[in-house]
Design a protein around this motif. Structure first.
Motif, short mmCIF file in Angstrom:
data_model
loop_
_atom_site.label_atom_id
_atom_site.label_comp_id
_atom_site.label_asym_id
_atom_site.label_seq_id
_atom_site.Cartn_x
_atom_site.Cartn_y
_atom_site.Cartn_z
N GLY A 36 -14.66 36.84 22.48
CA GLY A 36 -14.64 35.62 23.26
C GLY A 36 -14.93 35.90 24.72
N GLN A 37 -14.80 34.87 25.53
CA GLN A 37 -15.02 35.04 26.97
C GLN A 37 -13.81 35.70 27.60
OE1 GLN A 37 -16.19 31.12 28.42
NE2 GLN A 37 -18.30 31.75 28.23
N VAL A 38 -14.06 36.42 28.68
CA VAL A 38 -12.98 37.06 29.42
C VAL A 38 -12.18 35.96 30.11
CG1 VAL A 38 -12.39 38.69 31.25
CG2 VAL A 38 -14.36 39.13 29.77
N LEU A 39 -10.91 35.84 29.74
CA LEU A 39 -10.07 34.77 30.25
C LEU A 39 -9.27 35.18 31.48
CD1 LEU A 39 -8.78 33.51 26.80
CD2 LEU A 39 -10.68 32.61 28.16
N SER A 40 -8.88 36.44 31.53
CA SER A 40 -8.11 36.92 32.70
C SER A 40 -8.31 38.42 32.85
CB SER A 40 -6.62 36.61 32.52
OG SER A 40 -6.09 37.34 31.43
N ILE A 41 -8.19 38.88 34.11
CA ILE A 41 -8.28 40.30 34.44
C ILE A 41 -7.19 40.60 35.45
CG2 ILE A 41 -9.68 42.18 35.39
CD1 ILE A 41 -12.17 40.49 34.73
N SER A 52 -7.67 39.67 28.93
CA SER A 52 -7.68 38.96 27.65
C SER A 52 -9.08 38.40 27.42
CB SER A 52 -6.64 37.84 27.64
OG SER A 52 -6.93 36.88 28.61
N ALA A 53 -9.44 38.38 26.14
CA ALA A 53 -10.77 37.87 25.77
C ALA A 53 -10.69 37.34 24.35
CB ALA A 53 -11.81 38.98 25.86
N GLY A 54 -10.67 36.04 24.22
CA GLY A 54 -10.66 35.44 22.89
C GLY A 54 -9.37 35.71 22.13
N GLU A 55 -9.45 35.57 20.82
CA GLU A 55 -8.30 35.79 19.96
C GLU A 55 -8.56 36.97 19.04
OE1 GLU A 55 -6.92 32.36 17.88
OE2 GLU A 55 -7.14 31.08 19.64
N ARG A 56 -7.48 37.63 18.67
CA ARG A 56 -7.61 38.75 17.73
C ARG A 56 -8.09 38.23 16.38
NH1 ARG A 56 -5.03 43.69 19.39
NH2 ARG A 56 -3.97 43.30 21.36
N LYS A 57 -8.93 39.05 15.74
CA LYS A 57 -9.52 38.65 14.47
C LYS A 57 -8.74 39.13 13.26
CE LYS A 57 -14.28 38.10 15.77
NZ LYS A 57 -15.65 38.46 15.43
N GLN A 91 -17.53 38.27 32.73
CA GLN A 91 -16.79 37.10 33.23
C GLN A 91 -17.64 36.33 34.23
OE1 GLN A 91 -13.32 37.52 35.82
NE2 GLN A 91 -12.24 36.06 34.51
N ALA A 92 -18.31 37.03 35.14
CA ALA A 92 -19.12 36.37 36.15
C ALA A 92 -20.29 35.60 35.53
CB ALA A 92 -19.66 37.41 37.14
N GLN A 93 -20.83 36.09 34.42
CA GLN A 93 -21.97 35.46 33.77
C GLN A 93 -21.56 34.50 32.64
OE1 GLN A 93 -24.95 38.35 32.58
NE2 GLN A 93 -24.27 39.71 34.22
N GLY A 94 -20.26 34.42 32.36
CA GLY A 94 -19.79 33.55 31.29
C GLY A 94 -20.19 34.02 29.90
N ARG A 95 -20.42 35.33 29.74
CA ARG A 95 -20.83 35.90 28.45
C ARG A 95 -19.62 36.29 27.62
NH1 ARG A 95 -25.54 40.13 28.97
NH2 ARG A 95 -25.55 39.73 26.73
N LYS A 96 -19.76 36.22 26.33
CA LYS A 96 -18.71 36.67 25.42
C LYS A 96 -18.74 38.18 25.29
CE LYS A 96 -18.44 32.58 22.52
NZ LYS A 96 -18.56 32.06 21.15
N ALA A 114 -8.04 49.38 24.75
CA ALA A 114 -9.39 49.10 24.25
C ALA A 114 -10.10 50.41 23.94
CB ALA A 114 -10.17 48.30 25.28
N TYR A 115 -10.69 50.49 22.77
CA TYR A 115 -11.46 51.67 22.37
C TYR A 115 -12.89 51.53 22.88
CZ TYR A 115 -13.48 55.16 19.19
OH TYR A 115 -14.12 56.23 18.66
N TYR A 116 -13.47 50.37 22.65
CA TYR A 116 -14.77 50.05 23.26
C TYR A 116 -14.93 48.55 23.37
CZ TYR A 116 -16.72 49.52 18.46
OH TYR A 116 -16.97 49.15 17.17
N ILE A 117 -15.84 48.17 24.27
CA ILE A 117 -16.13 46.76 24.57
C ILE A 117 -17.64 46.61 24.61
CG2 ILE A 117 -15.83 44.91 26.26
CD1 ILE A 117 -13.49 46.57 27.45
N TYR A 118 -18.14 45.51 24.07
CA TYR A 118 -19.57 45.25 24.21
C TYR A 118 -19.79 43.75 24.41
CZ TYR A 118 -19.42 44.14 19.15
OH TYR A 118 -19.11 43.62 17.93
N THR A 119 -20.94 43.43 25.02
CA THR A 119 -21.26 42.04 25.31
C THR A 119 -22.02 41.42 24.17
OG1 THR A 119 -23.31 42.65 26.44
CG2 THR A 119 -21.35 42.38 27.80
N LYS A 120 -21.94 40.10 24.11
CA LYS A 120 -22.64 39.33 23.06
C LYS A 120 -23.85 38.66 23.65
CE LYS A 120 -20.17 39.39 19.32
NZ LYS A 120 -20.73 39.73 18.10
#
Length: 120
Positions: A36-41, A52-57, A91-96, A114-120
């Protein structure tokens, strides 16, 4: 006889409660994820970043992770600095983004690392 029953019971409790993260997360099939989108840092003393970013799957949330849908990582490593740049940019670009966890809370005591993070 009574004492041996108590000892066996205590050994059972000890063995059954000593499940380690490696037992739950030996490979990527059991790792926690969210999307999901980055909601807070939050950048905290000690070089920790929580976000936080979205909900756990899935429902493999680690016992140490007390804050729902939050993740953490350390800025002490080049990987942590790259993760920080990535979540700020997303977050700045509104990307998931998608986050995959390590199954431990080594970066911050009450959030899964976090083990790894990638953009959508």
């Amino acid at each position: 006889m009574k004492h041996s029953s108590i000892i066996i019971f205590l050994l059972f409790l000890f063995c059954s409660s000593s499940i380690k993260a490696e037992d739950l997360c030996p490979d990527q099939t059991n790792r926690n994820t969210s999307e999901g989108q980055v909601l807070s840092i939050l950048v905290h003393t000690g070089d920790a970043v929580m976000f936080s970013a979205g909900e756990r799957k899935n429902n493999n949330k680690m016992a140490c992770s007390k804050v729902e849908n939050d993740w953490a990582f350390s800025l002490k490593t080049p990987t942590g600095k790259a993760m920080y740049a990535l979540i700020l940019s997303a977050q700045a670009q509104g990307r998931k983004i998608s986050v995959v966890g390590t199954c431990d809370c080594s970066a911050w005591v009450d959030r899964e690392t976090a083990y790894y993070i990638y953009t959508k």
